[in-house]
Design a protein around this motif. Structure first.
Motif, PDB file in Angstrom:
ATOM      1  N   GLU A   1       0.827  -1.208   0.000  1.00  0.00           N
ATOM      2  CA  GLU A   1       0.000   0.000   0.000  1.00  0.00           C
ATOM      3  C   GLU A   1       0.865   1.264   0.000  1.00  0.00           C
ATOM      4  OE1 GLU A   1       0.103  -1.386   4.357  1.00  0.00           O
ATOM      5  OE2 GLU A   1      -0.069  -2.291   2.355  1.00  0.00           O
ATOM      6  N   GLN A   2       2.038   1.208   0.647  1.00  0.00           N
ATOM      7  CA  GLN A   2       2.917   2.374   0.643  1.00  0.00           C
ATOM      8  C   GLN A   2       3.466   2.636  -0.760  1.00  0.00           C
ATOM      9  OE1 GLN A   2       3.470   4.577   2.905  1.00  0.00           O
ATOM     10  NE2 GLN A   2       2.462   3.626   4.632  1.00  0.00           N
ATOM     11  N   MET A   3       3.821   1.573  -1.455  1.00  0.00           N
ATOM     12  CA  MET A   3       4.260   1.731  -2.836  1.00  0.00           C
ATOM     13  C   MET A   3       3.152   2.354  -3.682  1.00  0.00           C
ATOM     14  SD  MET A   3       3.934   0.471  -6.143  1.00  0.00           S
ATOM     15  CE  MET A   3       3.165  -1.145  -5.923  1.00  0.00           C
ATOM     16  N   ALA A   4       1.928   1.865  -3.499  1.00  0.00           N
ATOM     17  CA  ALA A   4       0.803   2.365  -4.290  1.00  0.00           C
ATOM     18  C   ALA A   4       0.515   3.834  -3.994  1.00  0.00           C
ATOM     19  CB  ALA A   4      -0.436   1.516  -4.018  1.00  0.00           C
TER      20      ALA A   4
ATOM     21  N   GLN B   1       6.469   0.726 -13.726  1.00  0.00           N
ATOM     22  CA  GLN B   1       7.273   0.191 -12.630  1.00  0.00           C
ATOM     23  C   GLN B   1       6.415  -0.127 -11.406  1.00  0.00           C
ATOM     24  OE1 GLN B   1      10.343  -0.687 -13.379  1.00  0.00           O
ATOM     25  NE2 GLN B   1      10.011   0.234 -15.401  1.00  0.00           N
ATOM     26  N   ALA B   2       5.390   0.666 -11.150  1.00  0.00           N
ATOM     27  CA  ALA B   2       4.494   0.362 -10.037  1.00  0.00           C
ATOM     28  C   ALA B   2       3.750  -0.946 -10.281  1.00  0.00           C
ATOM     29  CB  ALA B   2       3.504   1.503  -9.818  1.00  0.00           C
ATOM     30  N   SER B   3       3.336  -1.187 -11.520  1.00  0.00           N
ATOM     31  CA  SER B   3       2.665  -2.453 -11.835  1.00  0.00           C
ATOM     32  C   SER B   3       3.617  -3.631 -11.645  1.00  0.00           C
ATOM     33  CB  SER B   3       2.136  -2.420 -13.277  1.00  0.00           C
ATOM     34  OG  SER B   3       1.106  -1.457 -13.420  1.00  0.00           O
ATOM     35  N   ILE B   4       4.885  -3.455 -12.030  1.00  0.00           N
ATOM     36  CA  ILE B   4       5.872  -4.512 -11.800  1.00  0.00           C
ATOM     37  C   ILE B   4       6.030  -4.771 -10.304  1.00  0.00           C
ATOM     38  CG2 ILE B   4       8.341  -5.063 -11.954  1.00  0.00           C
ATOM     39  CD1 ILE B   4       8.336  -3.578 -14.663  1.00  0.00           C
ATOM     40  N   LEU B   5       6.118  -3.702  -9.513  1.00  0.00           N
ATOM     41  CA  LEU B   5       6.340  -3.856  -8.075  1.00  0.00           C
ATOM     42  C   LEU B   5       5.136  -4.458  -7.367  1.00  0.00           C
ATOM     43  CD1 LEU B   5       8.313  -0.570  -7.418  1.00  0.00           C
ATOM     44  CD2 LEU B   5       9.162  -2.906  -7.142  1.00  0.00           C
ATOM     45  N   ARG B   6       3.963  -4.268  -7.933  1.00  0.00           N
ATOM     46  CA  ARG B   6       2.790  -4.919  -7.354  1.00  0.00           C
ATOM     47  C   ARG B   6       2.947  -6.440  -7.423  1.00  0.00           C
ATOM     48  NH1 ARG B   6      -1.115  -3.546  -3.667  1.00  0.00           N
ATOM     49  NH2 ARG B   6      -2.949  -4.841  -3.965  1.00  0.00           N
ATOM     50  N   ARG B   7       3.577  -6.925  -8.491  1.00  0.00           N
ATOM     51  CA  ARG B   7       3.801  -8.359  -8.667  1.00  0.00           C
ATOM     52  C   ARG B   7       5.121  -8.821  -8.049  1.00  0.00           C
ATOM     53  NH1 ARG B   7       2.651  -6.540 -13.896  1.00  0.00           N
ATOM     54  NH2 ARG B   7       4.832  -6.956 -14.510  1.00  0.00           N
ATOM     55  N   GLU B   8       6.122  -7.929  -8.092  1.00  0.00           N
ATOM     56  CA  GLU B   8       7.475  -8.291  -7.649  1.00  0.00           C
ATOM     57  C   GLU B   8       7.975  -7.231  -6.663  1.00  0.00           C
ATOM     58  OE1 GLU B   8      10.042  -8.822 -11.061  1.00  0.00           O
ATOM     59  OE2 GLU B   8       8.299  -9.347 -12.306  1.00  0.00           O
ATOM     60  N   PRO B   9       7.523  -7.256  -5.418  1.00  0.00           N
ATOM     61  CA  PRO B   9       7.828  -6.161  -4.484  1.00  0.00           C
ATOM     62  C   PRO B   9       9.299  -6.024  -4.113  1.00  0.00           C
ATOM     63  CG  PRO B   9       6.675  -7.946  -3.382  1.00  0.00           C
ATOM     64  CD  PRO B   9       6.597  -8.239  -4.842  1.00  0.00           C
ATOM     65  N   THR B  10      10.126  -7.022  -4.423  1.00  0.00           N
ATOM     66  CA  THR B  10      11.551  -6.921  -4.106  1.00  0.00           C
ATOM     67  C   THR B  10      12.403  -6.725  -5.359  1.00  0.00           C
ATOM     68  OG1 THR B  10      11.803  -9.343  -4.137  1.00  0.00           O
ATOM     69  CG2 THR B  10      11.302  -8.308  -2.013  1.00  0.00           C
TER      70      THR B  10
ATOM     71  N   GLY C   1      -4.582  -1.553  -5.854  1.00  0.00           N
ATOM     72  CA  GLY C   1      -5.292  -1.691  -4.593  1.00  0.00           C
ATOM     73  C   GLY C   1      -5.688  -0.372  -3.964  1.00  0.00           C
ATOM     74  N   LEU C   2      -5.743   0.689  -4.769  1.00  0.00           N
ATOM     75  CA  LEU C   2      -6.079   2.017  -4.248  1.00  0.00           C
ATOM     76  C   LEU C   2      -7.590   2.208  -4.173  1.00  0.00           C
ATOM     77  CD1 LEU C   2      -3.392   3.973  -6.253  1.00  0.00           C
ATOM     78  CD2 LEU C   2      -3.532   3.888  -3.756  1.00  0.00           C
ATOM     79  N   PRO C   3      -8.059   3.026  -3.239  1.00  0.00           N
ATOM     80  CA  PRO C   3      -9.505   3.283  -3.131  1.00  0.00           C
ATOM     81  C   PRO C   3     -10.004   4.131  -4.288  1.00  0.00           C
ATOM     82  CG  PRO C   3      -8.302   4.715  -1.637  1.00  0.00           C
ATOM     83  CD  PRO C   3      -7.289   3.763  -2.223  1.00  0.00           C
ATOM     84  N   GLN C   4     -11.303   4.074  -4.516  1.00  0.00           N
ATOM     85  CA  GLN C   4     -11.919   4.835  -5.607  1.00  0.00           C
ATOM     86  C   GLN C   4     -13.049   5.730  -5.147  1.00  0.00           C
ATOM     87  OE1 GLN C   4     -11.108   3.972  -9.545  1.00  0.00           O
ATOM     88  NE2 GLN C   4      -9.543   4.456  -8.042  1.00  0.00           N
TER      89      GLN C   4
END
Length: 424
Positions: free
Chosen positions: A216-219, A257-266, A369-372
Motif C-alpha cells: 500500500e505504501q508503494m501504491a 514500474q508500479a505495476s511490476i512492483l505490485r507483482r514483484e515487491p523486491t 489496490g487504491l480506493p476509488q
C-alpha cells in the motif's frame, strides 16, 4: 505528442483537428522561467553508508530526524550514526514523524536544533520526514512563528539550515523539491510552503532500502508521483512540446514500474526506476515554462487534514472525479494524455478517447489496490464537503488573488464541492 507526429503523415485533416483541440495557433510561446536546482543527488546501492563523508564539508553537528522505529529495526539507524561518528560529525536526534507531519513536532525540532546548535538537519525517511526536516531547518533560523510562514502571515527573512536526506520511501519527491507541507492539527489545516532555499543540499537514494515497504505504501507513493505530473501537465499553456514529452515518459515509467512492483515487491531495479521518476516528477523540471494547477492537491489536502487519510489514497479518489469535471475545457491535452500515456487509440471521437483514458487510470488505481470512493476512504456521505471546498478554494485561490482553484478549468466553491460529491 508522438501520436500527433505519426498521424500527420497518415491523415492531415486529423492532424489539423488535433492541433486545433490542443489550442495551437500562430503565436505559440511557452512561459518564461527561472530554474535553480542545487541538490547533489547520489543514487546507488549502499550509498547511504557515505553520508558522513558527504556531510563533512557542511556540518559539524546534525539534527537526525526520522519517523517511527523502522529505521532502527532495519539497521539503517545504526549504519547512519556509525557513518556520522566515523566522520567526526556529532548528532542529536528527534523521531516520531507521522504521515501528514505536524507543526507541533516541528516546533520541538526547532527548539532542539537551537539548543544543540545543530548546523544541518539530516532527514532519514520519506516525504513526511523530509518535509518536517525542511520546516525545522526553516524555523531554526526564522525569527517568528514557523506556522505563520505557511499561512503567509509572515515572510521568510533568513536562509534555513542546510537539509540532507536519505530516502526510505519514494513518493513525495521532497528529496529534490523546494516544497514542504505541514498539518496544524488543532485547526485541521494542511498547508504547503515553498522556497528555493529549501531544496536539500544533498539527497541519497539507495533502492535496496525500499524492498521491505508494504504494497500500500508503494501504491500511495506512485499515485502521489503521478499527480505531481498531472498538476503540471494539464495546462492551457501552448508550445510545451519538450516538457509534454518528458511528462509523458515519466508518467509511463511510474505506471509501468508500479505495476511490476505490485507483482514483484523486491525488484530492486523497478524500485530504482520508480524512485528516480518520483524525484523528477516533483523537482519542477517537468513544469518549466507552463502554467501549473495544484487543484487536486488542494482538494486532497482537506481530506487528509480533516480525516487523516493517506495522501496518495485521497488523490486516487479525487483525480478521476476532477478529470471528469474539467476535461472539456481543454480536450486536446486530455486526448493527448489518453493516447500517449494511457494507450488509447486516437480517433475523431475525442470524448470517447478521453473517457477511455480516465477509465484506464481508474483501472490502474484498482490494480494497485487504491480506493476509488469516499466510502472506501472511510469518509461519510454526510461529511461537510462544502466546508472542505471552501477551505481548498480559500487556501489555493487566495494565493493567486482569485476565488477559484486554478487549472485548465478554474473551480469555484460549488464546482469544487461537486468534485468531492462525484466521488461518493
Amino acid at each position: 505528442m508522438h501520436f500527433l507526429r505519426k498521424k500527420r503523415g497518415q491523415n492531415p485533416q486529423l492532424w489539423r483537428l488535433l492541433l486545433a483541440e490542443k489550442g495551437y495557433n500562430g503565436s505559440i510561446r511557452m512561459n518564461s522561467f527561472n530554474y535553480y536546482n542545487p541538490t547533489r543527488y547520489i543514487f546507488g546501492h549502499g550509498e547511504y553508508h557515505n553520508i558522513g563523508t558527504l556531510l563533512q564539508p557542511i556540518a559539524r553537528k546534525v539534527l537526525l530526524h526520522y519517523g517511527g522505529g523502522s529505521i532502527k529495526r532495519s539497521g539503517l539507524y545504526d549504519a547512519v550514526t556509525a557513518a556520522l561518528t566515523t566522520a567526526g560529525i556529532a548528532y542529536c536526534e528527534l523521531g516520531g514523524v507521522k504521515p501528514n507531519p505536524s507543526v507541533d513536532l516541528v516546533r520541538q525540532g526547532i527548539e532542539l536544533a537551537r539548543v544543540e546548535k545543530a548546523d544541518c538537519v539530516l532527514a532519514v525517511g520519506g516525504g513526511s520526514v523530509i518535509d518536517s526536516a525542511k520546516a525545522i531547518a526553516l524555523g531554526t533560523t526564522h525569527h517568528g512563528d514557523i506556522w505563520k510562514l505557511y499561512t503567509r502571515e509572515e515572510q521568510q527573512s533568513t536562509r534555513p539550515l542546510p537539509v540532507a536526506t536519505i530516502l526510505t520511501l519514494p513518493a513525495a519527491g521532497s528529496e529534490n523539491s523546494p516544497n514542504t507541507v505541514l498539518t496544524h492539527e488543532q485547526s485541521g489545516r494542511k498547508l504547503g510552503y515553498g522556497h528555493e532555499s529549501l531544496r536539500p543540499t544533498l539527497s541519497i537514494v539507495s533502492p535496496e532500502l525500499f524492498l521491505t515497504l508494504p504494497p500500500e505504501q508503494m501504491a500511495y507513493g506512485a499515485c502521489d508521483m503521478l499527480c505531481h505530473i498531472f498538476e503540471r501537465y494539464f495546462t492551457n499553456t501552448q508550445g510545451t512540446e519538450l516538457t509534454d514529452a518528458l511528462c509523458e515518459a515519466t508518467m509511463r515509467t511510474i505506471m509501468q514500474q508500479a505495476s511490476i512492483l505490485r507483482r514483484e515487491p523486491t525488484n530492486e531495479h523497478a524500485w530504482g526506476q520508480l524512485a528516480l521518476a518520483g524525484t523528477i516528477a516533483h523537482n519542477n523540471l517537468l513544469g518549466l515554462g507552463r502554467e501549473q494547477s495544484w487543484a487536486c492537491h488542494g482538494l486532497e489536502h482537506e481530506l487528509s487534514a480533516v480525516y487523516d487519510v493517506p495522501h496518495g489514497a485521497g488523490l486516487a479518489v479525487i483525480v478521476p472525479s476532477y478529470f471528469e469535471a474539467v476535461w472539456s475545457a481543454n480536450p486536446g491535452i486530455f486526448a493527448q494524455w489518453s493516447t500517449n500515456v494511457m494507450g488509447v487509440t486516437p480517433s475523431r471521437d475525442t470524448e470517447r478517447v478521453i473517457k477511455e483514458g480516465i477509465a484506464r487510470l481508474r483501472a490502474w488505481y484498482r490494480e494497485l489496490g487504491l480506493p476509488q470512493t469516499m466510502k472506501e476512504l472511510g469518509i461519510p456521505a454526510d461529511a461537510d464537503y462544502g466546508a472542505m471546498a471552501h477551505a481548498a478554494v480559500a487556501t489555493y485561490g487566495s494565493r493567486l488573488g482569485t476565488d477559484t482553484l486554478p487549472g485548465v478549468r478554474p473551480l469555484n466553491e460549488a464546482a469544487a464541492e461537486a468534485v468531492y460529491r462525484a466521488a461518493l
